[in-house]
Design a protein around this motif. Structure first.
Motif, PDB file in Angstrom:
ATOM      1  N   GLU A  98       5.164  10.237  -5.773  1.00  0.00           N
ATOM      2  CA  GLU A  98       5.816   9.107  -5.400  1.00  0.00           C
ATOM      3  C   GLU A  98       4.557   8.110  -5.883  1.00  0.00           C
ATOM      4  OE1 GLU A  98       8.210   8.044  -3.961  1.00  0.00           O
ATOM      5  OE2 GLU A  98       9.147  10.002  -3.991  1.00  0.00           O
ATOM      6  N   VAL A  99       3.135   8.407  -5.730  1.00  0.00           N
ATOM      7  CA  VAL A  99       2.309   7.340  -6.062  1.00  0.00           C
ATOM      8  C   VAL A  99       2.468   6.965  -7.588  1.00  0.00           C
ATOM      9  CG1 VAL A  99      -0.241   7.214  -6.814  1.00  0.00           C
ATOM     10  CG2 VAL A  99       0.461   8.280  -4.803  1.00  0.00           C
ATOM     11  N   SER A 105       1.572   0.660  -8.205  1.00  0.00           N
ATOM     12  CA  SER A 105       0.293   1.533  -7.709  1.00  0.00           C
ATOM     13  C   SER A 105      -0.737   1.151  -8.736  1.00  0.00           C
ATOM     14  CB  SER A 105       1.010   2.938  -8.304  1.00  0.00           C
ATOM     15  OG  SER A 105       1.741   3.645  -7.198  1.00  0.00           O
ATOM     16  N   ASN A 106      -1.602   1.400  -7.987  1.00  0.00           N
ATOM     17  CA  ASN A 106      -3.123   1.072  -8.507  1.00  0.00           C
ATOM     18  C   ASN A 106      -3.387   2.093  -9.695  1.00  0.00           C
ATOM     19  OD1 ASN A 106      -6.316   2.326  -8.397  1.00  0.00           O
ATOM     20  ND2 ASN A 106      -6.094   0.063  -8.369  1.00  0.00           N
ATOM     21  N   SER A 107      -3.737   1.679 -10.708  1.00  0.00           N
ATOM     22  CA  SER A 107      -3.872   2.579 -12.074  1.00  0.00           C
ATOM     23  C   SER A 107      -4.773   3.712 -11.745  1.00  0.00           C
ATOM     24  CB  SER A 107      -4.471   1.656 -13.150  1.00  0.00           C
ATOM     25  OG  SER A 107      -4.552   2.315 -14.198  1.00  0.00           O
ATOM     26  N   ASP A 108      -5.856   3.410 -11.341  1.00  0.00           N
ATOM     27  CA  ASP A 108      -6.723   4.440 -10.963  1.00  0.00           C
ATOM     28  C   ASP A 108      -6.054   5.786  -9.865  1.00  0.00           C
ATOM     29  OD1 ASP A 108      -8.804   3.135 -12.211  1.00  0.00           O
ATOM     30  OD2 ASP A 108     -10.053   2.822 -10.609  1.00  0.00           O
ATOM     31  N   LEU A 109      -5.288   5.359  -8.812  1.00  0.00           N
ATOM     32  CA  LEU A 109      -4.788   6.300  -8.076  1.00  0.00           C
ATOM     33  C   LEU A 109      -3.736   7.024  -8.705  1.00  0.00           C
ATOM     34  CD1 LEU A 109      -4.087   4.772  -4.355  1.00  0.00           C
ATOM     35  CD2 LEU A 109      -5.750   6.460  -5.419  1.00  0.00           C
ATOM     36  N   VAL A 110      -2.987   6.401  -9.797  1.00  0.00           N
ATOM     37  CA  VAL A 110      -1.847   7.124 -10.403  1.00  0.00           C
ATOM     38  C   VAL A 110      -2.531   8.076 -11.189  1.00  0.00           C
ATOM     39  CG1 VAL A 110      -0.284   6.858 -12.425  1.00  0.00           C
ATOM     40  CG2 VAL A 110      -0.581   5.008 -10.507  1.00  0.00           C
ATOM     41  N   THR A 111      -3.860   7.659 -11.878  1.00  0.00           N
ATOM     42  CA  THR A 111      -4.624   8.902 -12.797  1.00  0.00           C
ATOM     43  C   THR A 111      -5.152   9.930 -11.894  1.00  0.00           C
ATOM     44  OG1 THR A 111      -5.429   7.032 -14.206  1.00  0.00           O
ATOM     45  CG2 THR A 111      -6.533   9.218 -14.150  1.00  0.00           C
ATOM     46  N   LEU A 112      -5.625   9.896 -10.776  1.00  0.00           N
ATOM     47  CA  LEU A 112      -5.960  10.766  -9.931  1.00  0.00           C
ATOM     48  C   LEU A 112      -4.768  11.468  -9.350  1.00  0.00           C
ATOM     49  CD1 LEU A 112      -8.861   8.984  -7.707  1.00  0.00           C
ATOM     50  CD2 LEU A 112      -9.146  10.601  -9.592  1.00  0.00           C
ATOM     51  N   GLU A 151      -2.645  16.438 -19.456  1.00  0.00           N
ATOM     52  CA  GLU A 151      -2.425  15.477 -20.652  1.00  0.00           C
ATOM     53  C   GLU A 151      -2.348  14.217 -20.255  1.00  0.00           C
ATOM     54  OE1 GLU A 151      -2.746  16.340 -23.649  1.00  0.00           O
ATOM     55  OE2 GLU A 151      -2.698  18.423 -23.929  1.00  0.00           O
ATOM     56  N   ALA A 152      -1.494  13.883 -19.472  1.00  0.00           N
ATOM     57  CA  ALA A 152      -1.188  12.658 -18.550  1.00  0.00           C
ATOM     58  C   ALA A 152      -2.567  11.891 -18.145  1.00  0.00           C
ATOM     59  CB  ALA A 152      -0.197  12.559 -17.542  1.00  0.00           C
ATOM     60  N   VAL A 153      -3.345  12.501 -17.663  1.00  0.00           N
ATOM     61  CA  VAL A 153      -4.713  12.162 -17.312  1.00  0.00           C
ATOM     62  C   VAL A 153      -5.455  11.897 -18.493  1.00  0.00           C
ATOM     63  CG1 VAL A 153      -6.931  12.733 -16.251  1.00  0.00           C
ATOM     64  CG2 VAL A 153      -4.863  13.520 -15.284  1.00  0.00           C
ATOM     65  N   LEU A 154      -5.540  12.622 -19.462  1.00  0.00           N
ATOM     66  CA  LEU A 154      -6.213  12.109 -20.801  1.00  0.00           C
ATOM     67  C   LEU A 154      -5.804  11.240 -21.539  1.00  0.00           C
ATOM     68  CD1 LEU A 154      -7.254  15.935 -21.788  1.00  0.00           C
ATOM     69  CD2 LEU A 154      -8.528  14.450 -20.777  1.00  0.00           C
ATOM     70  N   ASN A 155      -4.585  10.685 -21.324  1.00  0.00           N
ATOM     71  CA  ASN A 155      -3.853   9.653 -22.024  1.00  0.00           C
ATOM     72  C   ASN A 155      -4.003   8.194 -21.256  1.00  0.00           C
ATOM     73  OD1 ASN A 155      -2.939  11.052 -24.348  1.00  0.00           O
ATOM     74  ND2 ASN A 155      -0.974  11.684 -23.030  1.00  0.00           N
ATOM     75  N   ARG A 156      -4.847   8.353 -20.205  1.00  0.00           N
ATOM     76  CA  ARG A 156      -4.956   7.224 -19.435  1.00  0.00           C
ATOM     77  C   ARG A 156      -6.464   7.006 -19.526  1.00  0.00           C
ATOM     78  NH1 ARG A 156      -1.156   5.626 -16.172  1.00  0.00           N
ATOM     79  NH2 ARG A 156      -2.424   4.759 -14.594  1.00  0.00           N
ATOM     80  N   GLU A 157      -6.751   5.712 -18.826  1.00  0.00           N
ATOM     81  CA  GLU A 157      -8.451   5.547 -18.902  1.00  0.00           C
ATOM     82  C   GLU A 157      -9.037   6.254 -17.758  1.00  0.00           C
ATOM     83  OE1 GLU A 157      -9.869   1.637 -17.963  1.00  0.00           O
ATOM     84  OE2 GLU A 157      -8.257   0.398 -19.200  1.00  0.00           O
ATOM     85  N   ASN A 158     -10.432   6.580 -18.161  1.00  0.00           N
ATOM     86  CA  ASN A 158     -11.111   7.611 -17.250  1.00  0.00           C
ATOM     87  C   ASN A 158     -11.485   7.031 -15.941  1.00  0.00           C
ATOM     88  OD1 ASN A 158     -12.563  10.148 -16.783  1.00  0.00           O
ATOM     89  ND2 ASN A 158     -14.622   9.197 -17.548  1.00  0.00           N
ATOM     90  N   VAL A 159     -11.431   7.819 -15.310  1.00  0.00           N
ATOM     91  CA  VAL A 159     -11.404   7.376 -13.581  1.00  0.00           C
ATOM     92  C   VAL A 159     -12.457   8.538 -12.959  1.00  0.00           C
ATOM     93  CG1 VAL A 159     -10.753   7.018 -11.248  1.00  0.00           C
ATOM     94  CG2 VAL A 159      -9.414   6.509 -13.107  1.00  0.00           C
ATOM     95  N   ALA A 214       0.703  -1.258  -0.026  1.00  0.00           N
ATOM     96  CA  ALA A 214       0.146   0.187   0.019  1.00  0.00           C
ATOM     97  C   ALA A 214       0.970   1.170   0.051  1.00  0.00           C
ATOM     98  CB  ALA A 214      -1.142   0.127   1.167  1.00  0.00           C
ATOM     99  N   VAL A 215       1.925   1.356  -0.716  1.00  0.00           N
ATOM    100  CA  VAL A 215       3.001   2.532  -0.633  1.00  0.00           C
ATOM    101  C   VAL A 215       1.982   3.609  -1.386  1.00  0.00           C
ATOM    102  CG1 VAL A 215       4.891   3.726  -1.622  1.00  0.00           C
ATOM    103  CG2 VAL A 215       5.029   1.363  -0.637  1.00  0.00           C
ATOM    104  N   ASP A 216       1.286   2.970  -2.551  1.00  0.00           N
ATOM    105  CA  ASP A 216       0.421   4.181  -3.331  1.00  0.00           C
ATOM    106  C   ASP A 216      -0.495   4.617  -2.442  1.00  0.00           C
ATOM    107  OD1 ASP A 216      -0.738   1.650  -3.073  1.00  0.00           O
ATOM    108  OD2 ASP A 216      -1.581   1.805  -4.996  1.00  0.00           O
TER     109      ASP A 216
END
Length: 416
Positions: free
Chosen positions: A353-354, A360-367, A390-398, A326-328
């Motif tokens: 760090e996340v 790291s969980n993919s959703d947390l990375v997006t957020l 831009e990084a957010v838009l290049n990932r799956e929507n959360v 659970a580091v993320d």
């Protein structure tokens, strides 16, 4: 971040809380008549083992040891296949394990408007897990229904039907983010539990979700409270809190669950010291539950005890169980605490760090990308913030992350 919620999402959030409380607070009392008794001694032995497994399984759930809990609860269904308790507990364990894996066992998540945003893309969920959950819920409803056909005033069977519906409401809202059926199931669950109290006023654990529901109705905005009254729903914060405190003091098996709900209520009411006391009690009882320690660290920040909060988060990052799992989540929640405290540079470091941690969980990375952009914007560097959006838009929507990132690309985030 904006902590204000619209009346609709506020209503949904509170009803989700009621369904969660309903599911977690199922008393799991064991009726000797619920086992086919071939002999008195055998029935007694089975009853004792059933209760032992339930207690051991519940402790495992609270310590985030879901595999151990599953083994205990599966054994319960073997001992008493016609009792709904084992199936309800298995479903509850599966739901909480799913939420933890997706980093959705954080109280702050359900106070954010974004969680309730409805988008064109549906929430992705593990179809195998969803089917397993549905099968367990349907089995619990079927078994309790059979008991109610024999005795319509079977309080335990009624309670488990309510618990099953409450669980389904919680799963739909938090995993599938399907809120319409969740609201209906939550309401039906509460009605069943009120019937339980009428039949057996001594069923103290049942007051957990009933007390929460009373608080919820009174906590709604004025207009929504009026609508609730027209619908025959009456609430009272005072009575609701008193009923939850009654369960903490005298509940048979739901005292910890009632304490969890009081933590949320005390936080909402600004009674952070009381919330911290309850967190401390639970953390001491369940030392392997790092989620309780995360909530405690966040609470210290809310109390303005930033040095203590920073130490609490730092200590968590030195725990082996956290470094493995659970580091993320710790860094993300630490970032949220620093953000709320106005320490944008510190928050950005935690969000980074996340992104950096390989597991790291993919959703947390997006957020984390989204919130990094926001704190950078607040620091006055929109060009740098745009890279994060831009990084957010290049990932799956959360939730509504794409919509918000698009808005902030066009106009710098200003803190509202």
């Amino acid at each position: 971040m904006n902590s204000l919620m619209s009346p609709v999402s506020s209503l949904t959030a509170l009803i989700v809380a009621a369904s969660v409380g309903s599911a977690l607070a199922a008393p799991h009392r064991f009726s000797r008549t619920s086992i086919v008794q071939s002999a008195p001694a055998a029935a007694s032995d089975s009853s004792e083992e059933f209760n032992r497994l339930r207690l051991e399984g519940n402790e495992a759930v609270y310590n985030l040891e879901y595999k151990t809990a599953r083994q205990k609860f599966e054994r319960m269904t073997m001992i008493a296949p016609e009792h709904p308790g084992g199936y309800v507990l298995l479903a509850n364990n599966l739901w909480l394990e799913t939420l933890n894996a997706r980093r959705r066992l954080s109280a702050s998540l359900y106070s954010a408007e974004s969680f309730y945003a409805q988008t064109k893309t549906s929430e992705k969920a593990d179809s195998k897990r969803t089917k397993e959950f549905d099968d367990l819920i349907n089995k619990a409803i079927s078994v309790s229904g059979t008991a109610l056909k024999k005795n319509p005033k079977d309080a335990e069977a009624l309670y488990y039907q309510g618990a099953a519906l409450g669980l389904r409401a919680g799963f739909d809202a938090t995993v599938l983010r399907s809120f319409s059926r969740a609201i209906g199931d939550a309401n039906d669950s509460i009605l069943l539990q009120r019937r339980v109290i009428k039949i057996d006023p001594g069923y103290t654990d049942a007051y957990t979700s009933i007390g929460l529901y009373k608080y919820i109705i009174d906590a709604l905005p004025f207009g929504w409270r009026l609508l609730a009254r027209f619908a025959g729903l009456k609430g009272s914060k005072k009575e609701g809190i008193e009923q939850l405190e009654l369960v903490v003091a005298k509940g048979c098996l739901a005292s910890d669950d009632a304490r969890v709900l009081l933590i949320g209520i005390c936080s909402r009411e600004g009674q952070f010291d009381k919330a911290l006391d309850n967190l401390g009690a639970l953390a001491k009882k369940y030392p392997r539950n790092y989620l309780l320690s995360i909530e405690r660290a966040a609470m210290l920040y809310r109390l303005g005890k930033r040095e203590e909060g920073a130490k609490a988060y730092g200590d968590l990052l030195n725990q082996e169980v956290v470094t493995r799992n659970a580091v993320d989540l710790v860094n993300y929640q630490w970032g949220e605490s620093l953000y709320a405290a106005g320490d944008y540079a510190g928050a950005l470091k935690r969000y980074e760090e996340v992104v950096r941690w390989p597991a790291s969980n993919s959703d947390l990375v997006t957020l984390a990308y989204l919130h990094s952009g926001q704190v950078i914007d607040l620091s006055g560097d929109h060009g740098r913030a745009s890279v994060q959006y831009e990084a957010v838009l290049n990932r799956e929507n959360v939730f509504d992350s794409h919509e918000r990132a698009g808005q902030f690309l066009k106009k710098a985030y200003g803190g509202k």
